[in-house]
Design a protein around this motif. Structure first.
Motif, PDB file in Angstrom:
ATOM      1  N   HIS A   1      36.165   4.923  77.206  1.00  0.00           N
ATOM      2  CA  HIS A   1      35.888   5.007  75.769  1.00  0.00           C
ATOM      3  C   HIS A   1      34.405   4.752  75.526  1.00  0.00           C
TER       4      HIS A   1
ATOM      5  N   GLN B   1      35.267   0.208  77.898  1.00  0.00           N
ATOM      6  CA  GLN B   1      34.509   0.599  76.709  1.00  0.00           C
ATOM      7  C   GLN B   1      33.020   0.510  77.024  1.00  0.00           C
TER       8      GLN B   1
ATOM      9  N   SER C   1      37.824   9.096  75.473  1.00  0.00           N
ATOM     10  CA  SER C   1      37.547   9.180  74.038  1.00  0.00           C
ATOM     11  C   SER C   1      36.068   8.938  73.799  1.00  0.00           C
TER      12      SER C   1
END
Ligand code: MN
Ligand code: MN
Length: 346
Positions: free
Chosen positions: A171, A210, A263
């Motif tokens: 992400h 992330q 993502s």
């Protein structure tokens, strides 16, 4: 009472754009040598446009899909207009990757499947419609590459893709999107999608990375919760200190060969390059760094990807959408070489 067409027939309920009269058998983009890239109807990457049922019959491997919805936005809106502007600028994309030489359109059947059904006036109904649409894609064995929309659209997508077993995820974002709630307990905003996806078992937090996190904070509760769950949070300062190759090698090792979702929030990239987004944060990635980072993910077992948070009302030049669609082409090349999309063309 549904609206009637001129012929008195009820229009289909919550359907995407109407399909062309006959499904194409070739999945090649319209050639710029036949029709200039600024001309013609702007489908994603100048690909054939198919309805969902035709896509299964035609053995589409990868569907590019818009999710024109920003009902999860807590600050500056407008990402509901993202898919249309991304489609427009996507006509400038050429078919061959400049570094890897990958041509995704010769490796897989790729098509534009239009936009997911949405409801701009009801969050819960919109999430149901989006999850339902992606459920149909996954049940047909089609891998989605999605264009948002705000980041809450990733939640119903993960609900469909992670329904059987929790996914890993890489992400890119300035924000964790791991908040619990906004406005006195409201659980579904673009600041909460991955908290919900972890709670609901669509993501395995120990396999979530992330990258690019930065910006002023409320209280750090989002980060604290993520760390408790085992999420690996790589702030932008760590990227700068360790270097891109080291960080991306770690990201690869965390997801391994597990089915993985990618993502990409456009606000991971610095607002100098991508200002047309609702929640910009200074000190972000350059476009060149972002390209290098995504290219270092080739060969992973990717089952889907999205590019979200491009907001055309804040992007009058179209420059942010151009960055967004350029990153989507990078994501498409990853998907076209992922073992997860080899299903039909092994
Ligand atoms: Mn986000
Ligand atoms: Mn963000």
């Amino acid at each position: 009472m549904p609206l009637k067409s001129d012929g008195g027939q009820p229009l289909p309920d919550a359907a995407p754009m109407p399909a062309p009269p006959s499904a194409p058998t070739s999945f090649q983009p319209v050639s710029a040598f036949d029709l200039p890239r600024y001309a013609g109807l702007p489908s994603f990457m100048r690909l054939p446009y198919l309805g969902l049922d035709d896509a299964a019959t035609a053995e589409v491997d990868i569907a590019i899909v818009g999710v024109p919805w920003d009902g999860g936005t807590t600050n500056r809106p407008g990402t509901r207009h993202g898919p249309r502007q991304l489609r427009d600028l996507s006509t400038m994309i050429r078919p061959v990757h400049p570094v890897s030489g990958v041509n995704p359109f010769t490796l897989r059947n790729v098509a534009d499947l239009g936009d997911s059904p949405v409801n701009p006036a009801d969050v819960a109904d919109a999430l149901d419609r989006i999850a339902g649409f992606y459920g149909k894609l996954t049940s047909r064995g089609i891998t989605p590459l999605s264009a948002g929309g705000d980041h809450l659209v990733s939640y119903p997508i993960l609900k469909a893709l992670g329904a059987d077993a929790p996914l890993a995820m890489i992400h890119f974002d300035a924000h964790t999107d791991l908040f619990d709630s906004y406005f006195g307990g409201f659980k579904y905003t673009h600041g909460t999608p991955f908290r919900r996806a972890i709670e609901d078992g669509y993501l395995d937090p120990r396999r979530v990375v992330q990258i690019g996190i930065r910006g002023t904070m409320y209280d750090g509760a989002d980060v604290a919760w993520g760390l408790e769950q085992g999420v690996r949070i790589i702030r932008i300062e760590e990227v700068e200190d360790r270097g891109i190759d080291s960080v991306m090698a770690e990201a690869r090792s965390i997801v391994g060969d597990h089915p993985t979702y990618l993502s990409f929030d456009i606000d991971a990239i610095d607002p100098a390059f991508a200002p047309g987004t609702g929640t910009p944060e200074v000190g972000g990635l350059t476009t060149r760094e972002a390209q290098r980072m995504v290219r270092l993910l080739s060969g992973l077992n990717l089952v889907g990807a999205d590019l979200v948070e491009v907001s055309p009302p804040f992007d009058p030049s179209g420059g942010t959408a151009w960055v967004g669609i350029s990153m989507m082409f990078e994501l498409l090349c990853l998907l076209a070489t992922s073992p997860a999309t080899l299903r039909r063309k092994a």
